[in-house]
Motif scaffolding. Structure first.
Motif, PDB file in Angstrom:
ATOM      1  N   CYS A 120       0.860  -1.180   0.000  1.00 51.03           N
ATOM      2  CA  CYS A 120       0.000   0.000   0.000  1.00 51.03           C
ATOM      3  C   CYS A 120       0.897   1.231   0.000  1.00 51.03           C
ATOM      4  O   CYS A 120       2.129   1.113   0.006  1.00 51.03           O
ATOM      5  CB  CYS A 120      -0.932   0.016   1.208  1.00 51.03           C
ATOM      6  SG  CYS A 120      -0.075   0.211   2.789  1.00 51.03           S
ATOM      7  N   GLU A 121       0.300   2.410  -0.012  1.00 51.52           N
ATOM      8  CA  GLU A 121       1.081   3.640   0.111  1.00 51.52           C
ATOM      9  C   GLU A 121       0.397   4.580   1.084  1.00 51.52           C
ATOM     10  O   GLU A 121      -0.810   4.479   1.333  1.00 51.52           O
ATOM     11  CB  GLU A 121       1.277   4.316  -1.243  1.00 51.52           C
ATOM     12  CG  GLU A 121       0.072   5.039  -1.789  1.00 51.52           C
ATOM     13  CD  GLU A 121      -0.903   4.106  -2.493  1.00 51.52           C
ATOM     14  OE1 GLU A 121      -2.083   4.489  -2.649  1.00 51.52           O
ATOM     15  OE2 GLU A 121      -0.495   2.992  -2.886  1.00 51.52           O
ATOM     16  N   VAL A 122       1.194   5.503   1.627  1.00 52.51           N
ATOM     17  CA  VAL A 122       0.676   6.551   2.510  1.00 52.51           C
ATOM     18  C   VAL A 122       1.217   7.875   2.001  1.00 52.51           C
ATOM     19  O   VAL A 122       2.423   8.015   1.755  1.00 52.51           O
ATOM     20  CB  VAL A 122       1.113   6.321   3.974  1.00 52.51           C
ATOM     21  CG1 VAL A 122       0.772   7.542   4.834  1.00 52.51           C
ATOM     22  CG2 VAL A 122       0.438   5.087   4.547  1.00 52.51           C
ATOM     23  N   LEU A 132       1.200   6.726   9.133  1.00 48.34           N
ATOM     24  CA  LEU A 132       2.484   6.018   9.098  1.00 48.34           C
ATOM     25  C   LEU A 132       2.652   5.161  10.345  1.00 48.34           C
ATOM     26  O   LEU A 132       3.136   4.018  10.270  1.00 48.34           O
ATOM     27  CB  LEU A 132       3.627   7.016   8.981  1.00 48.34           C
ATOM     28  CG  LEU A 132       3.750   7.733   7.634  1.00 48.34           C
ATOM     29  CD1 LEU A 132       4.811   8.815   7.725  1.00 48.34           C
ATOM     30  CD2 LEU A 132       4.083   6.740   6.528  1.00 48.34           C
ATOM     31  N   LEU A 133       2.267   5.692  11.480  1.00 47.48           N
ATOM     32  CA  LEU A 133       2.370   4.932  12.729  1.00 47.48           C
ATOM     33  C   LEU A 133       1.459   3.710  12.687  1.00 47.48           C
ATOM     34  O   LEU A 133       1.857   2.609  13.096  1.00 47.48           O
ATOM     35  CB  LEU A 133       2.013   5.824  13.918  1.00 47.48           C
ATOM     36  CG  LEU A 133       2.008   5.145  15.291  1.00 47.48           C
ATOM     37  CD1 LEU A 133       3.388   4.575  15.618  1.00 47.48           C
ATOM     38  CD2 LEU A 133       1.563   6.138  16.364  1.00 47.48           C
ATOM     39  N   PHE A 134       0.248   3.892  12.197  1.00 47.46           N
ATOM     40  CA  PHE A 134      -0.686   2.773  12.082  1.00 47.46           C
ATOM     41  C   PHE A 134      -0.077   1.657  11.252  1.00 47.46           C
ATOM     42  O   PHE A 134      -0.065   0.483  11.660  1.00 47.46           O
ATOM     43  CB  PHE A 134      -1.998   3.253  11.456  1.00 47.46           C
ATOM     44  CG  PHE A 134      -2.942   2.140  11.091  1.00 47.46           C
ATOM     45  CD1 PHE A 134      -3.835   1.640  12.026  1.00 47.46           C
ATOM     46  CD2 PHE A 134      -2.940   1.589   9.815  1.00 47.46           C
ATOM     47  CE1 PHE A 134      -4.710   0.601  11.697  1.00 47.46           C
ATOM     48  CE2 PHE A 134      -3.802   0.562   9.475  1.00 47.46           C
ATOM     49  CZ  PHE A 134      -4.689   0.072  10.418  1.00 47.46           C
ATOM     50  N   HIS A 135       0.428   1.989  10.076  1.00 46.07           N
ATOM     51  CA  HIS A 135       0.981   0.959   9.199  1.00 46.07           C
ATOM     52  C   HIS A 135       2.258   0.353   9.770  1.00 46.07           C
ATOM     53  O   HIS A 135       2.484  -0.859   9.667  1.00 46.07           O
ATOM     54  CB  HIS A 135       1.232   1.537   7.807  1.00 46.07           C
ATOM     55  CG  HIS A 135      -0.016   1.750   7.017  1.00 46.07           C
ATOM     56  ND1 HIS A 135      -0.765   2.907   7.113  1.00 46.07           N
ATOM     57  CD2 HIS A 135      -0.664   0.949   6.134  1.00 46.07           C
ATOM     58  CE1 HIS A 135      -1.822   2.801   6.320  1.00 46.07           C
ATOM     59  NE2 HIS A 135      -1.779   1.638   5.718  1.00 46.07           N
ATOM     60  N   GLY A 144      10.359   2.377  -0.577  1.00 44.41           N
ATOM     61  CA  GLY A 144      10.666   3.400  -1.558  1.00 44.41           C
ATOM     62  C   GLY A 144       9.678   4.548  -1.441  1.00 44.41           C
ATOM     63  O   GLY A 144       8.775   4.532  -0.594  1.00 44.41           O
ATOM     64  N   GLN A 145       9.861   5.561  -2.277  1.00 41.93           N
ATOM     65  CA  GLN A 145       8.937   6.688  -2.342  1.00 41.93           C
ATOM     66  C   GLN A 145       8.616   6.981  -3.804  1.00 41.93           C
ATOM     67  O   GLN A 145       9.399   6.676  -4.696  1.00 41.93           O
ATOM     68  CB  GLN A 145       9.512   7.930  -1.660  1.00 41.93           C
ATOM     69  CG  GLN A 145       9.685   7.775  -0.163  1.00 41.93           C
ATOM     70  CD  GLN A 145      10.084   9.071   0.522  1.00 41.93           C
ATOM     71  OE1 GLN A 145      10.204  10.129  -0.099  1.00 41.93           O
ATOM     72  NE2 GLN A 145      10.279   8.992   1.838  1.00 41.93           N
ATOM     73  N   ALA A 160       4.521   9.978  -1.917  1.00 41.47           N
ATOM     74  CA  ALA A 160       3.935   8.860  -1.174  1.00 41.47           C
ATOM     75  C   ALA A 160       5.021   7.912  -0.698  1.00 41.47           C
ATOM     76  O   ALA A 160       5.976   7.636  -1.440  1.00 41.47           O
ATOM     77  CB  ALA A 160       2.931   8.108  -2.041  1.00 41.47           C
ATOM     78  N   ALA A 161       4.884   7.427   0.516  1.00 38.97           N
ATOM     79  CA  ALA A 161       5.735   6.351   1.014  1.00 38.97           C
ATOM     80  C   ALA A 161       5.145   5.034   0.549  1.00 38.97           C
ATOM     81  O   ALA A 161       3.971   4.750   0.796  1.00 38.97           O
ATOM     82  CB  ALA A 161       5.811   6.389   2.540  1.00 38.97           C
TER      83      ALA A 161
END
Length: 205
Positions: A120-122, A132-135, A144-145, A160-161
């Protein structure tokens, strides 16, 4: 009241569309045609029902899907086998109640029988540290980004991360059952167009 996670039904797509487009800037907007394409092609498209209404949904695609997302293509160029979480949306009144973790546990139970990775991406927007903390707490790590072009020429580019979670159970499942999973109702998941995903480790292709 209890939460029921189940496959989306075609007559619920209008409600899903409204929920998606009310979710805010962290979720890309959809139109009815694209959502119907998701309904026809997504391997995983489930909703959470609570108190008689739809409280959220999650859409996921396997590696062989006809999906035109640039982020999906990024993963597909680098990884041969994965389930990609295109989007997860929880109604604003239901946020903070653990529904996101319920969805992620459910989609992982589907993916780990068939794929070695969940992707997935954030969006790396200011104030998005909770996502980000949740994932991260769920086992995802940045691989990667990617800079996403401004949607439809509006707004600004978004970085996106790109996140990936290794599904540790997959190797055991593959070693034990090979290409064919046991024929059990909880393993067979509805998929494209409301059909049935065979109990197979090859995504039914």
């Amino acid at each position: 009241m209890s939460i029921v996670v189940r496959d989306v039904r075609e007559h619920e797509l209008d409600s899903v569309l409204a929920l998606n487009n009310a979710a805010g800037p962290a979720i890309l907007p959809l139109d009815a045609n694209r959502l119907r394409r998701f309904f026809r092609t997504a391997e995983y498209f489930r909703v959470a029902e609570r108190d008689g209404g739809i409280a959220g949904f999650l859409v996921g695609f396997g590696p062989d899907a006809e999906h035109d997302s640039g982020n999906y293509a990024w993963f597909r160029e680098r990884y041969p086998r994965f389930l990609y979480i295109d989007r997860i949306v929880v109604a604003s009144r239901r946020r903070g109640g653990g529904l996101g973790r319920v969805f992620y546990a459910d989609v992982q139970s589907h993916a780990e029988l068939r794929y070695p990775h969940l992707a997935c991406e954030v969006f790396l927007e200011q104030g998005n540290d909770p996502a980000l903390l949740f994932h991260g707490s769920f086992g995802f790590r940045e691989v990667g980004q990617r800079v996403m072009p401004a949607h439809d020429g509006q707004g600004h580019d978004v970085r996106a991360a790109m996140l990936m979670k290794e599904l540790c159970s997959y190797a055991w499942v593959r070693e034990t059952y090979g290409e064919r999973l046991p024929d059990a109702p909880w393993i067979s998941q509805p998929r494209i167009g409301g059909g049935t995903l065979p109990a197979t480790g090859t995504n039914g292709h």
